[in-house]
Design a protein around this motif. Sequence first.
Motif, short mmCIF file in Angstrom:
data_model
loop_
_atom_site.label_atom_id
_atom_site.label_comp_id
_atom_site.label_asym_id
_atom_site.label_seq_id
_atom_site.Cartn_x
_atom_site.Cartn_y
_atom_site.Cartn_z
N SER A 2 0.84 -1.20 0.00
CA SER A 2 0.00 0.00 0.00
C SER A 2 0.87 1.25 0.00
O SER A 2 1.99 1.26 0.51
CB SER A 2 -0.93 0.00 1.22
OG SER A 2 -0.17 0.10 2.40
N ARG A 3 0.35 2.30 -0.57
CA ARG A 3 1.07 3.56 -0.67
C ARG A 3 1.04 4.27 0.67
O ARG A 3 0.00 4.34 1.32
CB ARG A 3 0.41 4.40 -1.74
CG ARG A 3 1.12 5.67 -2.03
CD ARG A 3 0.40 6.39 -3.16
NE ARG A 3 0.97 7.68 -3.33
CZ ARG A 3 1.63 8.06 -4.40
NH1 ARG A 3 1.74 7.25 -5.41
NH2 ARG A 3 2.13 9.26 -4.50
N ILE A 4 2.16 4.82 1.08
CA ILE A 4 2.27 5.59 2.32
C ILE A 4 2.34 7.06 1.91
O ILE A 4 3.15 7.44 1.06
CB ILE A 4 3.54 5.22 3.11
CG1 ILE A 4 3.61 3.72 3.36
CG2 ILE A 4 3.62 6.01 4.39
CD1 ILE A 4 2.51 3.17 4.22
N SER A 5 1.49 7.89 2.51
CA SER A 5 1.47 9.30 2.13
C SER A 5 1.36 10.18 3.37
O SER A 5 0.97 9.72 4.44
CB SER A 5 0.30 9.58 1.19
OG SER A 5 -0.91 9.28 1.83
N ILE A 6 1.71 11.45 3.20
CA ILE A 6 1.56 12.42 4.29
C ILE A 6 0.08 12.56 4.58
O ILE A 6 -0.72 12.80 3.69
CB ILE A 6 2.20 13.77 3.93
CG1 ILE A 6 3.72 13.60 3.77
CG2 ILE A 6 1.88 14.81 5.00
CD1 ILE A 6 4.42 14.82 3.24
N ASN A 7 -0.27 12.43 5.85
CA ASN A 7 -1.66 12.43 6.26
C ASN A 7 -1.97 13.50 7.28
O ASN A 7 -3.12 13.91 7.42
CB ASN A 7 -2.00 11.04 6.81
CG ASN A 7 -3.41 10.92 7.31
OD1 ASN A 7 -3.62 10.94 8.51
ND2 ASN A 7 -4.36 10.80 6.40
N LEU A 66 2.77 10.21 8.68
CA LEU A 66 2.37 9.37 7.56
C LEU A 66 1.29 8.39 8.04
O LEU A 66 1.24 8.08 9.23
CB LEU A 66 3.57 8.59 7.03
CG LEU A 66 4.82 9.41 6.71
CD1 LEU A 66 5.98 8.49 6.36
CD2 LEU A 66 4.54 10.39 5.60
N TYR A 67 0.49 7.88 7.13
CA TYR A 67 -0.56 6.93 7.48
C TYR A 67 -0.31 5.59 6.81
O TYR A 67 0.13 5.53 5.66
CB TYR A 67 -1.93 7.44 7.04
CG TYR A 67 -3.00 6.40 7.24
CD1 TYR A 67 -3.54 6.19 8.50
CD2 TYR A 67 -3.40 5.57 6.20
CE1 TYR A 67 -4.49 5.20 8.70
CE2 TYR A 67 -4.35 4.58 6.40
CZ TYR A 67 -4.89 4.40 7.65
OH TYR A 67 -5.81 3.42 7.86
N THR A 68 -0.61 4.52 7.53
CA THR A 68 -0.55 3.17 6.98
C THR A 68 -1.60 2.30 7.67
O THR A 68 -2.01 2.60 8.78
CB THR A 68 0.84 2.52 7.17
OG1 THR A 68 0.84 1.24 6.54
CG2 THR A 68 1.17 2.35 8.64
#
Length: 113
Positions: A2-7, A66-68
């Motif tokens: 899954s893509r990790i992005s700034i959240n 970041l969110y995961t």
Amino acid sequence: MSRISINYIEFYCKHIDVIKAFYGSAFGWTFTDYGDDYTAFEDGALFGGFHRNPEETAGGNPLVVLYTKDLEGVKDKVIVAGGNITVDIFSFPGGRRFHFADPDGNVLAVWSE
């Protein structure tokens, strides 16, 4: 994978009431308090927070979060890639997170529900 992005972005502060008054007045941000030492903000596009923390310096670098969905898996990947865990996984209202330093010392956090 899954893509990790700034959240989320988190700032340290000295006085939550002063910060809320400033950003509310200047930019129209809205706030939700979580105890005496934390307030979350919404600016219409991004969520973030202000954490009153005497161990950190207000006005320093913000904490990028970041969110995961796989917190433990991402923690393992951070370690394998050469990152240093600075705050191990802990619970907070709404989820769990950990903090890490990249090889240059930049500190970020990763969270999950």
